[in-house]
Write an enzyme that holds these catalytic residues in place. Structure first.
Site, PDB file in Angstrom:
ATOM      1  N   SER A   9       0.839  -1.206   0.000  1.00  0.00           N
ATOM      2  CA  SER A   9       0.000   0.000   0.000  1.00  0.00           C
ATOM      3  C   SER A   9       0.867   1.246   0.000  1.00  0.00           C
ATOM      4  CB  SER A   9      -0.893   0.023   1.244  1.00  0.00           C
ATOM      5  OG  SER A   9      -1.463   1.314   1.374  1.00  0.00           O
ATOM      6  N   HIS A  34      -1.422  -1.397  -4.070  1.00  0.00           N
ATOM      7  CA  HIS A  34      -2.673  -1.075  -3.369  1.00  0.00           C
ATOM      8  C   HIS A  34      -2.744   0.440  -3.142  1.00  0.00           C
ATOM      9  CE1 HIS A  34      -5.971  -2.401  -0.654  1.00  0.00           C
ATOM     10  NE2 HIS A  34      -5.569  -1.459   0.185  1.00  0.00           N
ATOM     11  N   ASP A  36      -4.938   3.290  -1.312  1.00  0.00           N
ATOM     12  CA  ASP A  36      -5.963   3.523  -0.296  1.00  0.00           C
ATOM     13  C   ASP A  36      -6.547   4.916  -0.461  1.00  0.00           C
ATOM     14  OD1 ASP A  36      -6.111   1.167   1.437  1.00  0.00           O
ATOM     15  OD2 ASP A  36      -3.999   1.565   1.863  1.00  0.00           O
ATOM     16  N   MET A  38      -9.122   7.659   0.742  1.00  0.00           N
ATOM     17  CA  MET A  38      -9.875   7.997   1.967  1.00  0.00           C
ATOM     18  C   MET A  38     -10.446   9.394   1.856  1.00  0.00           C
ATOM     19  SD  MET A  38      -7.149   6.640   4.742  1.00  0.00           S
ATOM     20  CE  MET A  38      -6.630   4.936   4.788  1.00  0.00           C
ATOM     21  N   HIS A  67      -8.601   0.717  -3.322  1.00  0.00           N
ATOM     22  CA  HIS A  67      -9.468   0.431  -2.169  1.00  0.00           C
ATOM     23  C   HIS A  67     -10.146   1.739  -1.788  1.00  0.00           C
ATOM     24  CE1 HIS A  67      -9.514  -0.849   2.393  1.00  0.00           C
ATOM     25  NE2 HIS A  67     -10.730  -0.700   1.888  1.00  0.00           N
ATOM     26  N   MET A  69     -12.264   3.920   0.355  1.00  0.00           N
ATOM     27  CA  MET A  69     -12.873   4.126   1.671  1.00  0.00           C
ATOM     28  C   MET A  69     -13.577   5.470   1.634  1.00  0.00           C
ATOM     29  SD  MET A  69      -9.741   2.604   3.911  1.00  0.00           S
ATOM     30  CE  MET A  69      -8.643   2.686   2.508  1.00  0.00           C
ATOM     31  N   MET A 138     -11.113  -6.576   6.092  1.00  0.00           N
ATOM     32  CA  MET A 138     -10.229  -5.663   6.833  1.00  0.00           C
ATOM     33  C   MET A 138      -9.874  -6.273   8.180  1.00  0.00           C
ATOM     34  SD  MET A 138     -10.171  -2.049   5.495  1.00  0.00           S
ATOM     35  CE  MET A 138      -8.744  -2.116   6.441  1.00  0.00           C
ATOM     36  N   GLY A 143      -8.694   3.381   7.782  1.00  0.00           N
ATOM     37  CA  GLY A 143      -8.365   4.787   8.018  1.00  0.00           C
ATOM     38  C   GLY A 143      -6.887   5.072   8.203  1.00  0.00           C
ATOM     39  N   PHE A 144      -6.164   4.120   8.748  1.00  0.00           N
ATOM     40  CA  PHE A 144      -4.751   4.376   9.044  1.00  0.00           C
ATOM     41  C   PHE A 144      -3.905   3.137   8.813  1.00  0.00           C
ATOM     42  CE2 PHE A 144      -7.410   7.075  11.643  1.00  0.00           C
ATOM     43  CZ  PHE A 144      -6.865   8.333  11.421  1.00  0.00           C
ATOM     44  N   GLY A 146      -0.315   1.010   9.809  1.00  0.00           N
ATOM     45  CA  GLY A 146       0.510   0.846  11.007  1.00  0.00           C
ATOM     46  C   GLY A 146      -0.229   0.354  12.239  1.00  0.00           C
ATOM     47  N   ASP A 174      -6.266  -7.176   4.652  1.00  0.00           N
ATOM     48  CA  ASP A 174      -5.726  -5.811   4.649  1.00  0.00           C
ATOM     49  C   ASP A 174      -5.700  -5.250   6.065  1.00  0.00           C
ATOM     50  OD1 ASP A 174      -4.909  -3.256   4.029  1.00  0.00           O
ATOM     51  OD2 ASP A 174      -6.756  -2.678   2.999  1.00  0.00           O
ATOM     52  N   GLY A 175      -4.472  -4.950   6.538  1.00  0.00           N
ATOM     53  CA  GLY A 175      -4.315  -4.278   7.811  1.00  0.00           C
ATOM     54  C   GLY A 175      -3.475  -5.062   8.809  1.00  0.00           C
ATOM     55  N   GLY A 176      -2.321  -4.494   9.131  1.00  0.00           N
ATOM     56  CA  GLY A 176      -1.476  -5.096  10.164  1.00  0.00           C
ATOM     57  C   GLY A 176      -0.802  -6.390   9.757  1.00  0.00           C
ATOM     58  N   GLY A 196       1.321  -2.339   4.168  1.00  0.00           N
ATOM     59  CA  GLY A 196       1.738  -0.944   4.148  1.00  0.00           C
ATOM     60  C   GLY A 196       3.058  -0.779   4.857  1.00  0.00           C
TER      61      GLY A 196
HETATM   62  C1  DX5 Z   1      -6.164   0.939   6.170  1.00  0.00           C
HETATM   63  C2  DX5 Z   1      -5.757   0.592   4.772  1.00  0.00           C
HETATM   64  C3  DX5 Z   1      -4.650  -0.386   4.664  1.00  0.00           C
HETATM   65  C4  DX5 Z   1      -3.368   0.080   5.309  1.00  0.00           C
HETATM   66  C5  DX5 Z   1      -2.403  -1.053   5.418  1.00  0.00           C
HETATM   67  O1  DX5 Z   1      -7.296   1.735   6.134  1.00  0.00           O
HETATM   68  O2  DX5 Z   1      -6.852   0.054   4.053  1.00  0.00           O
HETATM   69  O3  DX5 Z   1      -4.439  -0.751   3.318  1.00  0.00           O
HETATM   70  O4  DX5 Z   1      -2.769   1.093   4.563  1.00  0.00           O
HETATM   71  O5  DX5 Z   1      -1.302  -0.623   6.149  1.00  0.00           O
HETATM   72  P1  DX5 Z   1      -0.604  -1.560   7.234  1.00  0.00           P
HETATM   73  O6  DX5 Z   1      -0.146  -2.788   6.488  1.00  0.00           O
HETATM   74  O7  DX5 Z   1       0.502  -0.748   7.770  1.00  0.00           O
HETATM   75  O8  DX5 Z   1      -1.653  -1.910   8.259  1.00  0.00           O
HETATM   76 ZN    ZN Z   2      -6.437  -0.808   2.018  1.00  0.00          ZN
END
Ligand code: DX5
Ligand code: ZN
Length: 216
Positions: A9, A34, A36, A38, A67, A69, A138, A143-144, A146, A174-176, A196
């Protein structure tokens, strides 16, 4: 064994240096990019829009994975398609005409993805299975980048395998996600992992991608 898709991402990249970020992704063995998007309404954060997707498109042959959002994503589907997104993923929670919006994405020549937040049950997507190419589950609050991977989302991934049946639907996590938890997530059924921070904070991106694919 099928090859796992890795989709770094660019939200975690330096926005003044996206060309370098794309080169890093291309040289790492990752197959998708990817993006993102927002809007500051569906999620608290604001990232970037369709122009970034278009500029990424001009600079790579990799799969561009957008993606969205954003609320009422149908308003922008044609814009993202025109700017070269291969996959356009919308959020179930942000859209009151999910079927129509998935159909619009396909009509525009793109692959259609449907995303759910950690608090949304997987069963809500059942009516749309014949109309989608990707299921984004998800594993953090959208939204963020990390944030920490939510273990409780693994059950939804496992359950979706049964729901999918013989259909050709990519399961995206997706996420963490990082090199340490990737094998568990792959074991739960994911075909595609978004990364990400794990990607952009890594000194050895080739090795990180190999770990994300479960190869080492
Ligand atoms: C969160 C995003 C993710 C995020 C992934 O809203 O959809 O794609 O950027 O980042 P990491 O891998 O750091 O969680
Ligand atoms: Zn994403």
């Amino acid at each position: 064994m099928k090859e796992i898709i890795v989709s770094p991402s660019i939200l975690s990249a330096d926005f003044t240096n996206i060309k370098t970020a794309i080169e890093e992704i291309e040289n790492s063995g990752a197959q998708w990019i990817h993006c993102d998007i927002m809007d500051g309404v569906f999620v608290p954060n604001i990232s970037f829009g369709q122009k970034m997707v278009g500029d990424v498109r001009k600079n790579t042959k990799l799969v561009v994975d957008a993606h969205l959002m954003i609320v009422n994503p149908g308003r922008y589907v044609e814009e993202f398609a025109k700017n070269g997104a291969d996959y356009i993923t919308i959020h179930y929670e942000a859209c009151d005409n999910v079927s129509e919006t998935l159909s619009l994405i396909k009509k525009c020549g793109c692959k259609a993805g449907l995303a759910i937040k950690p608090s949304t049950e997987i069963d809500v997507v059942a009516p749309f299975l014949d109309n989608m190419d990707m299921m984004l589950i998800m594993s953090v609050e959208p939204g963020f980048s990390g944030q920490k991977f939510k273990q409780e989302t693994l059950g939804k991934m496992r359950r979706f395998i049964n729901m999918r049946g013989g259909r050709n639907i990519v399961i995206q996590g997706d996420g963490g996600i990082n090199g340490d938890n990737a094998s568990t997530i792959i074991g739960a059924g994911c075909d595609c992992l978004v990364a990400g921070n794990a990607f952009f904070k890594s000194a050895d991106k080739k090795q990180t991608v190999a770990r994300l694919k479960g190869l080492i």
